[in-house]
Design a protein around this motif. Sequence first.
Motif, PDB file in Angstrom:
ATOM      1  N   ALA A   1      11.845 -91.560  86.127  1.00 57.13           N
ATOM      2  CA  ALA A   1      11.723 -91.939  84.717  1.00 57.13           C
ATOM      3  C   ALA A   1      12.420 -90.930  83.812  1.00 57.13           C
ATOM      4  O   ALA A   1      13.087 -91.303  82.834  1.00 57.13           O
ATOM      5  N   ASP A   2      12.292 -89.621  84.122  1.00 61.24           N
ATOM      6  CA  ASP A   2      12.940 -88.627  83.259  1.00 61.24           C
ATOM      7  C   ASP A   2      14.457 -88.652  83.426  1.00 61.24           C
ATOM      8  O   ASP A   2      15.201 -88.300  82.503  1.00 61.24           O
ATOM      9  N   ALA A   3      14.946 -89.116  84.577  1.00 62.60           N
ATOM     10  CA  ALA A   3      16.397 -89.281  84.747  1.00 62.60           C
ATOM     11  C   ALA A   3      16.908 -90.377  83.828  1.00 62.60           C
ATOM     12  O   ALA A   3      17.951 -90.223  83.171  1.00 62.60           O
ATOM     13  N   VAL A   4      16.182 -91.484  83.771  1.00 60.88           N
ATOM     14  CA  VAL A   4      16.573 -92.594  82.902  1.00 60.88           C
ATOM     15  C   VAL A   4      16.563 -92.141  81.443  1.00 60.88           C
ATOM     16  O   VAL A   4      17.468 -92.480  80.664  1.00 60.88           O
TER      17      VAL A   4
ATOM     18  N   ILE B   1      17.215 -88.914  92.126  1.00 56.31           N
ATOM     19  CA  ILE B   1      17.932 -88.462  90.935  1.00 56.31           C
ATOM     20  C   ILE B   1      16.904 -88.250  89.834  1.00 56.31           C
ATOM     21  O   ILE B   1      16.256 -89.205  89.385  1.00 56.31           O
ATOM     22  N   ASP B   2      16.730 -86.992  89.398  1.00 58.88           N
ATOM     23  CA  ASP B   2      15.759 -86.711  88.339  1.00 58.88           C
ATOM     24  C   ASP B   2      16.466 -86.205  87.087  1.00 58.88           C
ATOM     25  O   ASP B   2      17.697 -86.154  87.022  1.00 58.88           O
ATOM     26  N   GLY B   3      15.663 -85.841  86.116  1.00 56.94           N
ATOM     27  CA  GLY B   3      16.225 -85.398  84.841  1.00 56.94           C
ATOM     28  C   GLY B   3      17.101 -84.172  84.979  1.00 56.94           C
ATOM     29  O   GLY B   3      18.133 -84.045  84.304  1.00 56.94           O
ATOM     30  N   ASP B   4      16.707 -83.237  85.841  1.00 53.98           N
ATOM     31  CA  ASP B   4      17.512 -82.027  86.035  1.00 53.98           C
ATOM     32  C   ASP B   4      18.877 -82.367  86.637  1.00 53.98           C
ATOM     33  O   ASP B   4      19.884 -81.711  86.331  1.00 53.98           O
ATOM     34  N   THR B   5      18.916 -83.379  87.495  1.00 51.37           N
ATOM     35  CA  THR B   5      20.194 -83.814  88.065  1.00 51.37           C
ATOM     36  C   THR B   5      21.127 -84.308  86.967  1.00 51.37           C
ATOM     37  O   THR B   5      22.313 -83.960  86.939  1.00 51.37           O
ATOM     38  N   ILE B   6      20.580 -85.113  86.067  1.00 47.17           N
ATOM     39  CA  ILE B   6      21.400 -85.645  84.966  1.00 47.17           C
ATOM     40  C   ILE B   6      21.910 -84.505  84.088  1.00 47.17           C
ATOM     41  O   ILE B   6      23.089 -84.476  83.708  1.00 47.17           O
TER      42      ILE B   6
ATOM     43  N   VAL C   1      25.195 -97.132  75.211  1.00 42.38           N
ATOM     44  CA  VAL C   1      26.496 -97.821  75.228  1.00 42.38           C
ATOM     45  C   VAL C   1      26.914 -98.047  76.676  1.00 42.38           C
ATOM     46  O   VAL C   1      27.049 -97.076  77.436  1.00 42.38           O
ATOM     47  N   PRO C   2      27.112 -99.296  77.094  1.00 44.99           N
ATOM     48  CA  PRO C   2      27.371 -99.584  78.509  1.00 44.99           C
ATOM     49  C   PRO C   2      28.497 -98.769  79.132  1.00 44.99           C
ATOM     50  O   PRO C   2      28.358 -98.284  80.261  1.00 44.99           O
ATOM     51  N   ARG C   3      29.618 -98.633  78.442  1.00 45.67           N
ATOM     52  CA  ARG C   3      30.728 -97.905  79.061  1.00 45.67           C
ATOM     53  C   ARG C   3      30.372 -96.437  79.271  1.00 45.67           C
ATOM     54  O   ARG C   3      30.732 -95.833  80.289  1.00 45.67           O
ATOM     55  N   ARG C   4      29.674 -95.858  78.323  1.00 45.25           N
ATOM     56  CA  ARG C   4      29.244 -94.467  78.498  1.00 45.25           C
ATOM     57  C   ARG C   4      28.235 -94.359  79.641  1.00 45.25           C
ATOM     58  O   ARG C   4      28.252 -93.399  80.415  1.00 45.25           O
ATOM     59  N   LEU C   5      27.344 -95.339  79.716  1.00 43.82           N
ATOM     60  CA  LEU C   5      26.385 -95.375  80.817  1.00 43.82           C
ATOM     61  C   LEU C   5      27.101 -95.411  82.164  1.00 43.82           C
ATOM     62  O   LEU C   5      26.747 -94.683  83.095  1.00 43.82           O
ATOM     63  N   ASN C   6      28.098 -96.275  82.266  1.00 41.39           N
ATOM     64  CA  ASN C   6      28.820 -96.423  83.530  1.00 41.39           C
ATOM     65  C   ASN C   6      29.556 -95.144  83.906  1.00 41.39           C
ATOM     66  O   ASN C   6      29.586 -94.747  85.072  1.00 41.39           O
ATOM     67  N   THR C   7      30.168 -94.517  82.916  1.00 43.44           N
ATOM     68  CA  THR C   7      30.881 -93.269  83.175  1.00 43.44           C
ATOM     69  C   THR C   7      29.933 -92.202  83.700  1.00 43.44           C
ATOM     70  O   THR C   7      30.217 -91.529  84.700  1.00 43.44           O
ATOM     71  N   LEU C   8      28.804 -92.050  83.024  1.00 44.07           N
ATOM     72  CA  LEU C   8      27.842 -91.031  83.424  1.00 44.07           C
ATOM     73  C   LEU C   8      27.224 -91.349  84.783  1.00 44.07           C
ATOM     74  O   LEU C   8      27.121 -90.482  85.657  1.00 44.07           O
ATOM     75  N   CYS C   9      26.804 -92.589  84.992  1.00 40.77           N
ATOM     76  CA  CYS C   9      26.150 -92.953  86.254  1.00 40.77           C
ATOM     77  C   CYS C   9      27.098 -92.827  87.442  1.00 40.77           C
ATOM     78  O   CYS C   9      26.675 -92.453  88.545  1.00 40.77           O
ATOM     79  N   SER C  10      28.366 -93.151  87.257  1.00 42.81           N
ATOM     80  CA  SER C  10      29.340 -92.964  88.344  1.00 42.81           C
ATOM     81  C   SER C  10      29.421 -91.498  88.747  1.00 42.81           C
ATOM     82  O   SER C  10      29.446 -91.150  89.931  1.00 42.81           O
ATOM     83  N   ARG C  11      29.443 -90.652  87.734  1.00 44.06           N
ATOM     84  CA  ARG C  11      29.518 -89.209  88.012  1.00 44.06           C
ATOM     85  C   ARG C  11      28.224 -88.716  88.665  1.00 44.06           C
ATOM     86  O   ARG C  11      28.258 -87.836  89.530  1.00 44.06           O
ATOM     87  N   VAL C  12      27.099 -89.286  88.259  1.00 42.04           N
ATOM     88  CA  VAL C  12      25.809 -88.904  88.843  1.00 42.04           C
ATOM     89  C   VAL C  12      25.769 -89.252  90.332  1.00 42.04           C
ATOM     90  O   VAL C  12      25.318 -88.454  91.162  1.00 42.04           O
ATOM     91  N   LEU C  13      26.241 -90.456  90.682  1.00 41.57           N
ATOM     92  CA  LEU C  13      26.251 -90.850  92.090  1.00 41.57           C
ATOM     93  C   LEU C  13      27.180 -89.965  92.911  1.00 41.57           C
ATOM     94  O   LEU C  13      26.882 -89.627  94.061  1.00 41.57           O
TER      95      LEU C  13
ATOM     96  N   VAL D   1      24.799 -82.785  85.749  1.00 44.51           N
ATOM     97  CA  VAL D   1      26.039 -83.576  85.717  1.00 44.51           C
ATOM     98  C   VAL D   1      26.657 -83.530  84.322  1.00 44.51           C
ATOM     99  O   VAL D   1      27.873 -83.371  84.171  1.00 44.51           O
ATOM    100  N   VAL D   2      25.819 -83.668  83.292  1.00 45.54           N
ATOM    101  CA  VAL D   2      26.322 -83.618  81.918  1.00 45.54           C
ATOM    102  C   VAL D   2      26.967 -82.266  81.641  1.00 45.54           C
ATOM    103  O   VAL D   2      28.040 -82.173  81.031  1.00 45.54           O
ATOM    104  N   ALA D   3      26.328 -81.196  82.097  1.00 41.15           N
ATOM    105  CA  ALA D   3      26.900 -79.858  81.908  1.00 41.15           C
ATOM    106  C   ALA D   3      28.210 -79.722  82.665  1.00 41.15           C
ATOM    107  O   ALA D   3      29.165 -79.104  82.171  1.00 41.15           O
ATOM    108  N   ASP D   4      28.264 -80.300  83.859  1.00 39.05           N
ATOM    109  CA  ASP D   4      29.487 -80.251  84.663  1.00 39.05           C
ATOM    110  C   ASP D   4      30.621 -80.993  83.963  1.00 39.05           C
ATOM    111  O   ASP D   4      31.770 -80.526  83.928  1.00 39.05           O
ATOM    112  N   MET D   5      30.313 -82.147  83.390  1.00 41.08           N
ATOM    113  CA  MET D   5      31.326 -82.918  82.677  1.00 41.08           C
ATOM    114  C   MET D   5      31.813 -82.178  81.439  1.00 41.08           C
ATOM    115  O   MET D   5      32.999 -82.181  81.116  1.00 41.08           O
ATOM    116  N   ALA D   6      30.883 -81.508  80.752  1.00 41.95           N
ATOM    117  CA  ALA D   6      31.269 -80.744  79.565  1.00 41.95           C
ATOM    118  C   ALA D   6      32.145 -79.555  79.943  1.00 41.95           C
ATOM    119  O   ALA D   6      33.091 -79.207  79.220  1.00 41.95           O
TER     120      ALA D   6
END
Length: 348
Positions: free
Chosen positions: A219-222, A255-260, A232-244, A263-268
């Motif tokens: 739930a905290d990952a979501v 996949i929990d909140g810390d994982t997300i 925004v769907p396209r942003r969701l898809n971009t992030l979720c692809s990177r998460v997988l 990934v966000v920090a890695d993308m930044a």
Amino acid sequence: MYESFYNLQGRPFQLTPDPRFYFSSRTHKKAMAYLTYGMNQGEGFIIVTGDVGTGKTTLVRHLFETLDRNEYIAAMIVSTQLSAEDLLRSVVAAFGLDAQAEDKGQLLARLEKFLREQFRMGRRALLVVDEAQNLSNAALEEMRMLSNFQEGDKALIQSFLVGQPEFRERIFSAPELEQLRQRVIATHHLEPMEEEELAGYIEHRLSLVGWDNDPCFTADAVEEIYRNSAGVPRRLNTLCSRVLLYGSLEELHTIDGDTIKAVVADMASDTRQVTATSSALPPRPSAPVNRQNDSTVPLEARQDSKEVKQMENRLDQLESMMKNQDETLKRLTELMATMAGGGSKDDK
């Protein structure tokens, strides 16, 4: 890569619009209701707008998938900066007709004949123009003129105009588009998904590629995914692809909140590294480019428009410098060849 690790049969979060992955969120349900209403009316224009990445094209392609081909003949064009006549040629070609003609009159006659033939066979013509914000007012007026094709009191063609928010604003503010406005029978603006819809969206996409609850999204990952994508769907898809991808590399099955967050920090950090690499380049004036909605740019970077624009300007500078070097090398090569040819003549 991650497909094999998670035993998936495909990529669930690809960026290319695919009607198979259509998700009926609240805003998309409303849009479909308006489109269905428009088709039942059989005349006029339906306008659907939405910000970049909200799923406009997927919505339209889903609509096409649901049409009865015995009742409808549908065509879709993606508009660019077309003149009125070029738009007409695009419409003619979209319906499978020969778009070559000596003048506009021949094109109109060819299209009208086709539409009347379809009407006599009991088929209605539906035209969808995507990226309609790129149409000039003259091209939009050409669209209105096409709606004048009638058989008795029945319109021979119906049009859906799909574009970004500025298109809707222009339609309802430009004085020269008054006649087109009078033929608009419904409009809808696509909003981002609501937070409570996100878990269903993720599961819907995963289930279409054979997902068997691996990985499991907590739930905290979501919540983190929503916070970093704003629904925004396209942003969701971009992030979720990177998460997988991250999950497969780290061999994660939950996949929990810390994982997300990781990934966000890695993308930044990707963007910060690019900026640091190009920071030594000298500045030069360049035309402003709007890439705030580019799905290839990490999410946090898009939120910092100043940093993104600086990065883009520096990349443009690098490209210009490389081009100048190529030109200089080419001129030196030509000069040396000329001198060598001249020397041979003198020797003779």
